[in-house]
Design a protein around this motif. Sequence first.
Motif, short mmCIF file in Angstrom:
data_model
loop_
_atom_site.label_atom_id
_atom_site.label_comp_id
_atom_site.label_asym_id
_atom_site.label_seq_id
_atom_site.Cartn_x
_atom_site.Cartn_y
_atom_site.Cartn_z
N LEU A 321 0.83 -1.20 0.00
CA LEU A 321 0.00 0.00 0.00
C LEU A 321 0.87 1.25 0.00
O LEU A 321 1.92 1.29 0.64
CB LEU A 321 -0.92 0.01 1.22
N ASN A 322 0.41 2.26 -0.71
CA ASN A 322 1.12 3.53 -0.78
C ASN A 322 0.32 4.60 -0.04
O ASN A 322 -0.80 4.92 -0.41
CB ASN A 322 1.30 3.95 -2.24
N ARG A 323 0.90 5.14 1.03
CA ARG A 323 0.22 6.18 1.80
C ARG A 323 0.72 7.58 1.43
O ARG A 323 0.21 8.57 1.96
CB ARG A 323 0.45 5.95 3.30
N ARG A 324 1.70 7.68 0.55
CA ARG A 324 2.19 8.99 0.11
C ARG A 324 1.54 9.30 -1.24
O ARG A 324 2.00 8.84 -2.29
CB ARG A 324 3.72 8.97 0.00
N LEU A 325 0.49 10.06 -1.20
CA LEU A 325 -0.37 10.22 -2.37
C LEU A 325 0.05 11.41 -3.23
O LEU A 325 0.41 12.47 -2.72
CB LEU A 325 -1.82 10.40 -1.91
N THR A 326 -0.02 11.20 -4.55
CA THR A 326 0.26 12.25 -5.52
C THR A 326 -0.87 12.27 -6.55
O THR A 326 -1.62 11.29 -6.68
CB THR A 326 1.59 12.00 -6.25
N LEU A 416 -5.72 19.74 -7.26
CA LEU A 416 -6.81 20.13 -6.36
C LEU A 416 -7.76 18.97 -6.09
O LEU A 416 -8.26 18.81 -4.97
CB LEU A 416 -7.58 21.30 -6.95
N ALA A 417 -8.01 18.14 -7.10
CA ALA A 417 -8.98 17.05 -6.97
C ALA A 417 -8.63 16.10 -5.85
O ALA A 417 -9.51 15.59 -5.14
CB ALA A 417 -9.10 16.29 -8.29
N LEU A 418 -7.34 15.84 -5.65
CA LEU A 418 -6.92 14.94 -4.59
C LEU A 418 -7.36 15.47 -3.23
O LEU A 418 -7.86 14.73 -2.37
CB LEU A 418 -5.40 14.76 -4.63
N LYS A 419 -7.22 16.78 -3.04
CA LYS A 419 -7.66 17.40 -1.79
C LYS A 419 -9.18 17.38 -1.68
O LYS A 419 -9.73 17.13 -0.60
CB LYS A 419 -7.14 18.84 -1.70
N LEU A 420 -9.87 17.63 -2.80
CA LEU A 420 -11.33 17.67 -2.78
C LEU A 420 -11.93 16.30 -2.44
O LEU A 420 -12.99 16.22 -1.82
CB LEU A 420 -11.86 18.15 -4.13
#
Length: 542
Positions: A321-326, A416-420
């Motif tokens: 699993l990857n918890r460092r999201l981009t 922005l979508a990742l934050k939204l």
Amino acid sequence: MPGAGTKAPPFQPWREALKQVLLNMTTYDTIPYPSYSYPQSAPGTLSAIARIFGMQPTHVTKARVLEIGCASGGNLLPLAARYPAATFLGVDLSEKQIEQAKQQASALDLENITFEAKSILEFDIKEEKFDYIIAHGVYSWVPANVQERILEICGENLSNNGVAFVSYNTLPGWNAVKTIRDMMLYHTRNFDEPAQKVLEARRILNFVIEGLEAASGPHKQILEREVNTLKETDDNYLLHDHLEVINDPCYFHEFMEKAGKHGLIYLGDAGLPSMFLGNYTERVSNTLRQIDDTIRQEQYLDFIDNRRFRETLLVKEGCSLNRRLTPAILDGLRFIPCYDLSQPIETGSEGTVENLDLVALQGGRKANMIGKIACVAYVALLRAAPLPQSLDEIAASAADISDIDKKVIRKEFGVLALKLIFNGVLSVTTDNVPYHIKTPSEKPKAFPVARLQSLTMNKVPNLRHEIVTLSNDLKLVFQYVTGENSKEQIAELLKEHIEKGELTLHVNGKPLEKDSPDIEQYLPQYIDARIMNLANSALLVG
């Protein structure tokens, strides 16, 4: 006692647990638990969350799906209808509800779904693997042995890249609810008939409200909030969620400890915003970021939020699993707006707007969006609704209504979508099946599962696996939206209901008499509006 010369059968804990479950099953047949679609458990949603955290799950169109505690199939039937190449299996202890599920599957000519009436303690699926396992509204309401069996099935029968969805009541939030539950159980302990139990439970709730009139302080506030919430719930929810013999909430870390014994690890929560530290104060988020353990982090968040319910996603041990999201993780996902405009935008200004006031589609929470690219992209997404959109589609549509290059829009809105997503403004899916439509045809066709279920209930599943509540007049129109009737034919059919007094048209807030000559003028407008309502609710198929 065994007779002379006989040997007592060995004690089998699972059989004792099964007896406890069977003693309570009559309530599910007398007052069935409502069987609806649960969007949080939709495989398209689960696979999107898995992709966000670095997995490559099986696409829903060819997935194998198991639901434990499927009731009458309200969650599985819409999925089976939408994905004919996928396979679905539902199991439930209630023979009555399983029979209802089978009847609906037969009426819909679904050949990719199977229902079985049995306890999961006796449910043997051997080496069969499933890409998605769903256990919604089951875990907290069954004995410990059954809870273990649910997790055992998830551990043994989940595919390597599969996702299991398990919902359950949690502490500390359920501590306050437990007081109300204990009070209702005490008052109803001498009543056996389920409907009478519900009636008496409501009486004691009203009694408590009256008794609190002269009280003050936090105890009153807590009880009033819980009692008022329960007063608004359906009878079947009150009976099965609060009056069942077993209702066993637990702490999140306790649940994960049990899941870990079956080779399962934590993927995330079906409600992604609950995981986002950025939704908390700076001091809280900075402190919890120092903890390099997602389960410990979220347990502390549960303490802060006084959380009472979780929808936990589990995967097999060994999944990377990857918890460092981009923003790169968003490729292949599709987006659905969770907020609408609080006020319409002036016509012609869609491509220049730089500030949007938004209101949540559920709950009415407000938000504000600032910046031309963000606003134009979100307007483009709203204009496409109810169809989910990819980043490329959003960027192309936004470029069409503005003077901004689509590559620039895609790059900036992707960030922005990742934050939204984690703010709850957007939801995500991997579902790209072009099944529902935005513009009705001359002979509109309703989603068959929704149309069938609308004959007996007001809440029906749409093509985004959401629940849509139909008004009585919309239900009436819905039954004729078969794909075979033109709007003119629907009008003729509705005239019969108008003549019988079963349908009344209103103009400017005033009812039209059934013999009014204005009916000929306003009925086509009425039908157009209702059918567009169905299209906007993702209830029409192409």
